[in-house]
Write a protein that holds these residues in place. Structure first.
Motif: not given
Length: 323
Positions: A262-266, A270-272, A283-291, A294-302
């Motif tokens: 139910g989380d919204v991936l935002a 920092g890039s929408e 995600v894939w351009t951040r580096g190889p597996a193990g990197v 940083p993700i921002e989610i929206v849960r219950d409007g927060r």
């Protein structure tokens, strides 16, 4: 396009044959693939312990190309030709990026090897034959789309092939062009929504042009010989302009970081996020597996910032073992 597993009766009829093409011979290259997966395998609950589909013989040595989810974590594989003769097989490789899987027959297969075509030369409106094993009839189909495809299981193709009408036994089915050459492997049964024709059921075909660049590595190493993509263990879906978490893989990176259904991936770093495919690319351009991702989610409007330590998806899987 929305994935939508369905069953039904195939439509009879075959496309016009190219000059000198023996379609009957091409259809003899199609085999049935049966795989058994241990109950404690990572994919047993989601994909099942008993899997059945099709494959295509692509080398006279008995090398069979199929769709990877059929044989993922398989402890035993059996191949059956059009006459019902059964031969044991060994799951050689599964490539998570393309979706292809390879099986090596451990005994003689009385099946010709099907020549590989060029999926890049396939055009909208071209007729193809989509053929599956287990005695099912081939389906006369038309190419109705060539476009990107984003799957909910962290999977993306820059250009997939879509055919209609759909074959009801699509998994591992061979898509054969009018010259009797293999142009792709069946992966999904999806629903296409059109303002002009309304909803219709179609097949998503993985293009054969993706195989040659990775085939040697798959045969030599069982995987592509490069660093794995970062995997989060998020199953997500588009809902309007939002990317919603449908579920997370048990004990996977996202679950460990606190991602919930139910989380919204935002945003990523920092890039929408502007769509499911965009999410994967970020995600894939951040580096190889193990990197760390940083993700921002929206849960219950927060808005909540999380950091997910990514992983190599294959490290969660059981390795193939020789029968």
């Amino acid at each position: 396009m929305t994935e939508k597993p369905r069953r039904g009766e195939p439509q009879a009829g075959l496309p016009n044959r190219g000059p000198g093409v023996n379609l009957d011979r091409a259809l003899k290259s199609i085999v049935t693939v049966q795989a058994s997966i241990p109950e404690d395998a990572f994919t047993a609950q989601t994909l099942g312990e008993q899997r059945s589909g099709s494959g295509v013989v692509i080398r006279e040595s008995g090398l069979v190309l199929t769709i990877g989810y059929l044989i993922m974590e398989a402890e035993s594989v059996w191949l059956a030709d059009a006459e019902g003769r059964v031969t044991p097989g060994h799951a050689l490789a599964v490539d998570g990026e393309t979706g292809f899987g390879l099986v090596q027959a451990l005994g003689p297969l009385d099946c010709p090897a099907l020549e590989l075509g060029r999926s890049s030369e396939t055009k909208l409106g071209d007729q193809v034959t989509v053929a599956a094993g287990a005695g099912t009839k081939p389906v006369r189909a038309m190419v109705v789309g060539k476009q990107e495809f984003a799957g909910y299981w962290e999977y993306f193709l820059d250009e997939a092939i879509f055919t209609s009408p759909a074959h009801p036994f699509w998994g591992g089915a061979g898509a054969i062009d009018r010259n009797g050459r293999l142009i792709g492997i069946g992966s999904l049964h999806v629903e296409q929504l059109s303002a002009r024709t309304g909803p219709r059921d179609i097949n998503m075909i993985v293009p054969i042009d993706l195989l040659p660049p990775v085939l040697d590595d798959l045969l030599a190493y069982g995987r592509v010989n490069k660093p794995a993509r970062p995997w989060l263990g998020i199953f997500s879906a588009e809902n309007g302009d939002e990317i919603i978490v449908a579920s997370v893989a048990e004990n996977g990176p996202a679950a460990a970081a606190g991602i919930r259904r139910g989380d919204v991936l935002a945003s990523v770093g920092g890039s929408e996020i502007e769509g499911l495919g965009d999410f994967y690319h970020k995600v894939w351009t951040r580096g190889p597996a193990g990197v760390e991702i940083p993700i921002e989610i929206v849960r219950d409007g927060r808005a909540i910032g999380l950091r997910i330590r990514s992983a190599d998806r294959s490290s969660f899987m059981k390795r193939p073992r020789l029968q």
